[in-house]
Design a protein around this motif. Sequence first.
Motif, PDB file in Angstrom:
ATOM      1  N   VAL A  54      20.555  15.785 -59.180  1.00  0.00           N
ATOM      2  CA  VAL A  54      20.081  15.014 -58.027  1.00  0.00           C
ATOM      3  C   VAL A  54      20.118  15.888 -56.781  1.00  0.00           C
ATOM      4  O   VAL A  54      21.148  16.508 -56.465  1.00  0.00           O
ATOM      5  CB  VAL A  54      20.932  13.739 -57.832  1.00  0.00           C
ATOM      6  CG1 VAL A  54      20.465  12.955 -56.598  1.00  0.00           C
ATOM      7  CG2 VAL A  54      20.856  12.864 -59.077  1.00  0.00           C
ATOM      8  N   ILE A  55      18.992  15.901 -56.059  1.00  0.00           N
ATOM      9  CA  ILE A  55      18.876  16.670 -54.813  1.00  0.00           C
ATOM     10  C   ILE A  55      19.107  15.710 -53.641  1.00  0.00           C
ATOM     11  O   ILE A  55      18.376  14.724 -53.485  1.00  0.00           O
ATOM     12  CB  ILE A  55      17.487  17.335 -54.663  1.00  0.00           C
ATOM     13  CG1 ILE A  55      17.033  17.954 -55.999  1.00  0.00           C
ATOM     14  CG2 ILE A  55      17.516  18.351 -53.539  1.00  0.00           C
ATOM     15  CD1 ILE A  55      17.940  19.010 -56.548  1.00  0.00           C
ATOM     16  N   ILE A  56      20.103  16.018 -52.829  1.00  0.00           N
ATOM     17  CA  ILE A  56      20.437  15.191 -51.660  1.00  0.00           C
ATOM     18  C   ILE A  56      20.352  16.071 -50.418  1.00  0.00           C
ATOM     19  O   ILE A  56      20.807  17.230 -50.426  1.00  0.00           O
ATOM     20  CB  ILE A  56      21.864  14.613 -51.775  1.00  0.00           C
ATOM     21  CG1 ILE A  56      21.979  13.668 -52.971  1.00  0.00           C
ATOM     22  CG2 ILE A  56      22.272  13.897 -50.481  1.00  0.00           C
ATOM     23  CD1 ILE A  56      21.353  12.314 -52.768  1.00  0.00           C
ATOM     24  N   GLY A  57      19.794  15.534 -49.348  1.00  0.00           N
ATOM     25  CA  GLY A  57      19.747  16.294 -48.097  1.00  0.00           C
ATOM     26  C   GLY A  57      19.042  15.508 -47.019  1.00  0.00           C
ATOM     27  O   GLY A  57      18.409  14.473 -47.278  1.00  0.00           O
ATOM     28  N   GLU A  58      19.153  16.019 -45.797  1.00  0.00           N
ATOM     29  CA  GLU A  58      18.505  15.352 -44.678  1.00  0.00           C
ATOM     30  C   GLU A  58      16.987  15.516 -44.769  1.00  0.00           C
ATOM     31  O   GLU A  58      16.483  16.431 -45.428  1.00  0.00           O
ATOM     32  CB  GLU A  58      19.013  15.919 -43.352  1.00  0.00           C
ATOM     33  CG  GLU A  58      20.455  15.520 -43.016  1.00  0.00           C
ATOM     34  CD  GLU A  58      20.667  15.429 -41.526  1.00  0.00           C
ATOM     35  OE1 GLU A  58      20.192  16.323 -40.811  1.00  0.00           O
ATOM     36  OE2 GLU A  58      21.294  14.437 -41.089  1.00  0.00           O
ATOM     37  N   PHE A  59      16.271  14.565 -44.119  1.00  0.00           N
ATOM     38  CA  PHE A  59      14.818  14.669 -44.123  1.00  0.00           C
ATOM     39  C   PHE A  59      14.420  15.964 -43.403  1.00  0.00           C
ATOM     40  O   PHE A  59      15.102  16.439 -42.495  1.00  0.00           O
ATOM     41  CB  PHE A  59      14.178  13.446 -43.451  1.00  0.00           C
ATOM     42  CG  PHE A  59      14.303  13.418 -41.954  1.00  0.00           C
ATOM     43  CD1 PHE A  59      13.252  13.861 -41.152  1.00  0.00           C
ATOM     44  CD2 PHE A  59      15.463  12.950 -41.343  1.00  0.00           C
ATOM     45  CE1 PHE A  59      13.362  13.837 -39.773  1.00  0.00           C
ATOM     46  CE2 PHE A  59      15.573  12.935 -39.964  1.00  0.00           C
ATOM     47  CZ  PHE A  59      14.527  13.375 -39.173  1.00  0.00           C
ATOM     48  N   ASN A  60      13.336  16.532 -43.884  1.00  0.00           N
ATOM     49  CA  ASN A  60      12.826  17.799 -43.360  1.00  0.00           C
ATOM     50  C   ASN A  60      13.733  18.990 -43.673  1.00  0.00           C
ATOM     51  O   ASN A  60      13.595  20.058 -43.053  1.00  0.00           O
ATOM     52  CB  ASN A  60      12.585  17.742 -41.837  1.00  0.00           C
ATOM     53  CG  ASN A  60      11.272  17.068 -41.509  1.00  0.00           C
ATOM     54  OD1 ASN A  60      10.420  16.900 -42.381  1.00  0.00           O
ATOM     55  ND2 ASN A  60      11.106  16.677 -40.250  1.00  0.00           N
ATOM     56  N   ALA A  61      14.686  18.805 -44.596  1.00  0.00           N
ATOM     57  CA  ALA A  61      15.484  19.955 -45.033  1.00  0.00           C
ATOM     58  C   ALA A  61      14.722  20.750 -46.088  1.00  0.00           C
ATOM     59  O   ALA A  61      15.148  21.856 -46.462  1.00  0.00           O
ATOM     60  CB  ALA A  61      16.829  19.497 -45.584  1.00  0.00           C
ATOM     61  N   GLY A  62      13.598  20.215 -46.579  1.00  0.00           N
ATOM     62  CA  GLY A  62      12.788  20.911 -47.563  1.00  0.00           C
ATOM     63  C   GLY A  62      13.138  20.579 -48.992  1.00  0.00           C
ATOM     64  O   GLY A  62      12.966  21.397 -49.904  1.00  0.00           O
ATOM     65  N   LYS A  63      13.607  19.334 -49.236  1.00  0.00           N
ATOM     66  CA  LYS A  63      14.012  18.951 -50.599  1.00  0.00           C
ATOM     67  C   LYS A  63      12.820  18.972 -51.555  1.00  0.00           C
ATOM     68  O   LYS A  63      12.912  19.519 -52.674  1.00  0.00           O
ATOM     69  CB  LYS A  63      14.645  17.541 -50.592  1.00  0.00           C
ATOM     70  CG  LYS A  63      15.959  17.440 -49.855  1.00  0.00           C
ATOM     71  CD  LYS A  63      16.616  16.097 -50.038  1.00  0.00           C
ATOM     72  CE  LYS A  63      15.707  14.925 -49.715  1.00  0.00           C
ATOM     73  NZ  LYS A  63      15.186  14.970 -48.326  1.00  0.00           N
ATOM     74  N   SER A  64      11.735  18.360 -51.164  1.00  0.00           N
ATOM     75  CA  SER A  64      10.567  18.289 -52.060  1.00  0.00           C
ATOM     76  C   SER A  64      10.013  19.684 -52.328  1.00  0.00           C
ATOM     77  O   SER A  64       9.600  20.008 -53.461  1.00  0.00           O
ATOM     78  CB  SER A  64       9.495  17.386 -51.455  1.00  0.00           C
ATOM     79  OG  SER A  64       9.978  16.053 -51.332  1.00  0.00           O
ATOM     80  N   THR A  65       9.995  20.543 -51.313  1.00  0.00           N
ATOM     81  CA  THR A  65       9.550  21.926 -51.504  1.00  0.00           C
ATOM     82  C   THR A  65      10.494  22.645 -52.468  1.00  0.00           C
ATOM     83  O   THR A  65      10.041  23.428 -53.331  1.00  0.00           O
ATOM     84  CB  THR A  65       9.505  22.660 -50.157  1.00  0.00           C
ATOM     85  OG1 THR A  65       8.630  21.981 -49.274  1.00  0.00           O
ATOM     86  CG2 THR A  65       9.037  24.106 -50.333  1.00  0.00           C
ATOM     87  N   PHE A  66      11.789  22.376 -52.332  1.00  0.00           N
ATOM     88  CA  PHE A  66      12.777  22.996 -53.210  1.00  0.00           C
ATOM     89  C   PHE A  66      12.562  22.550 -54.656  1.00  0.00           C
ATOM     90  O   PHE A  66      12.611  23.377 -55.594  1.00  0.00           O
ATOM     91  CB  PHE A  66      14.189  22.634 -52.735  1.00  0.00           C
ATOM     92  CG  PHE A  66      15.291  23.155 -53.603  1.00  0.00           C
ATOM     93  CD1 PHE A  66      15.628  24.496 -53.591  1.00  0.00           C
ATOM     94  CD2 PHE A  66      15.984  22.293 -54.456  1.00  0.00           C
ATOM     95  CE1 PHE A  66      16.658  24.977 -54.402  1.00  0.00           C
ATOM     96  CE2 PHE A  66      16.998  22.768 -55.273  1.00  0.00           C
ATOM     97  CZ  PHE A  66      17.333  24.112 -55.251  1.00  0.00           C
ATOM     98  N   VAL A  67      12.317  21.252 -54.870  1.00  0.00           N
ATOM     99  CA  VAL A  67      12.057  20.743 -56.225  1.00  0.00           C
ATOM    100  C   VAL A  67      10.787  21.379 -56.791  1.00  0.00           C
ATOM    101  O   VAL A  67      10.736  21.804 -57.962  1.00  0.00           O
ATOM    102  CB  VAL A  67      11.951  19.202 -56.223  1.00  0.00           C
ATOM    103  CG1 VAL A  67      11.476  18.693 -57.580  1.00  0.00           C
ATOM    104  CG2 VAL A  67      13.290  18.584 -55.853  1.00  0.00           C
ATOM    105  N   ASN A  68       9.750  21.449 -55.964  1.00  0.00           N
ATOM    106  CA  ASN A  68       8.507  22.086 -56.417  1.00  0.00           C
ATOM    107  C   ASN A  68       8.750  23.541 -56.818  1.00  0.00           C
ATOM    108  O   ASN A  68       8.185  24.044 -57.799  1.00  0.00           O
ATOM    109  CB  ASN A  68       7.446  22.015 -55.320  1.00  0.00           C
ATOM    110  CG  ASN A  68       6.892  20.603 -55.141  1.00  0.00           C
ATOM    111  OD1 ASN A  68       6.974  19.784 -56.060  1.00  0.00           O
ATOM    112  ND2 ASN A  68       6.336  20.321 -53.977  1.00  0.00           N
TER     113      ASN A  68
END
Length: 580
Positions: free
Chosen positions: A55-69
Amino acid sequence: MTQLEGALAALRESQIDLITDVSASLAEMGDITEDDRKRLADVIRDLREMFFLVVIIGEFNAGKSTFVNALLGEEMLPTGITPTTEMIELIRYNPTPNLKPVTRDESTREWAHPNTGGDGVAIVDTPGTGSVFQRHEKVAKDFLHRSDLVIFLLSAKRAFAETERLYMELAKNYGKKMILVVNQIDLLQPNEQAQVKRFIEQQVKEYLGISPLIFMVSAKQALAYAKNPTPNGDTGGLDVIKAHLRGELAQASPARQKLLAQLTTAEKLIQKYHDQLRSKMDVMRADTAKVKDVERELQTQSLALDGQLLKAKQDIDAVFAGMKLRGLSFLDANLSIRRIGRGIKRDKLQAEFQDVVIGRSLRDINDATTGYINAVVDQSRVYWRDVIDRLNKVVDLLNQEVSGLDAGSYAEQRESLEEAIRLAEAELKSYSTGRMIDEIQQEFQTNMSGFTTSMGATLFGLVGTILSIAAPGVSPVILATAPMLGLGGLFAWRYYNRITQKTKADFTAQLEALKAKYEQALNELTQRERGRLAQYGTQILTPIFSRLEALSKRYAEQEATFQRFIERVQTLRKGLSDMA
């Protein structure tokens, strides 16, 4: 859904049985456990499906979706400068990618991809924390307990925000394995990257007492490399994270690690309630001890009344003993034939009896009873103040430990204690020394006046009787020489002696009856006071004590149940360890 066989399948079923039993026990503890029961239901559902959730947790705009991609090696999830992830994006392993998500429920969309980390592994992207959208915050927070490994993604531009600290603490409380990834390092100079990493290490150690692994990456550069790999291209540090994840997953099968991770979550929750129950039992023991102290004070106060009453009775006995001696001497002096022969007036005789026999006896008796009443009232006031103080301390203790009690028990117990305090305050206000003294002295005055009047009438009547037994024309002086006057005079003399002795006996009997009335009045006063103490103990303290005992018994039974759950966790953990 991952299929399990053999010992691992059996251990999964045993773990599900354990969590089901825990949930049932929590249900008996009331609505306060509802959130944890929902979490356990989620865990059971995940154990049925058996995907190891990263599970990826972090603040918005921390780049979570980019990191998953970047982890997946292609742009699967939408990205942007505004909060784009509003649902749980769950990407399950599948050799064939599915780039069109399936909405599972109102908060979850499911994808499929072969680069999640292996068979039985799923990557989960969550809505950003710290978002202005409260729903995003709730969705992310409500999913955290389901994770098997948590990757906290921090922005290098605002590392270790307050919401990140809170989520890390929550993950720690769930017993989750976690790593920290600082993203967007492409925005920092190399020396700044080192400073940010040291700062995060210090903050995590200081606030959470843990030292997780920290990785520095640029998900943007990693994704660009994945889309266009070159021999000398910059992987953005992602290759180090992938190597770490491969190492984690190589330690044991994802299914076994899933069971261990969720067993730890269940264990943490079981331990939390086990500790709470012990805390509740401590509160109950402390409350019970304080109520027992009050109960013992009731008994001590009741026994103290006996000592005070005995002293008052001894003082009154001394007064009546003096009255008896004076009274018998008075009768001897005033019932002689010579004294009667000189003539006696009724008013004068009664006045002399009042002055010589009664004297200051009533004042001495009042002094003794006043001293007793003052002692009773003063001690009772001190006692009831002490009762109020002790019960207020129980209330304070209850308020301090309110988190250790369920709402219903707390409200019920507090209401009972407040009622007990109110009644104790009413008892305290009811004491009026002057009123009690006036009442008993009025009763004593009436009794003494009746005794004096009665004895005055008896004495005067006796004088008339003595005069009547003398022969007509024979004076009482001559009657005094009756033994020499023949047989008739002898009978008169004997009759005279008999009625004077009877008068003395009647005087003594009336005096004893008067003393008995006085002592009865003091006994009744004492019994009323003892009755107040006993009634307070029976009607107020006993129900409180019984309720405390019932709560203590219930908490003890629940604590024993959770202790057995802990033992079952240990057995399951050993079974999983033996499979290594």
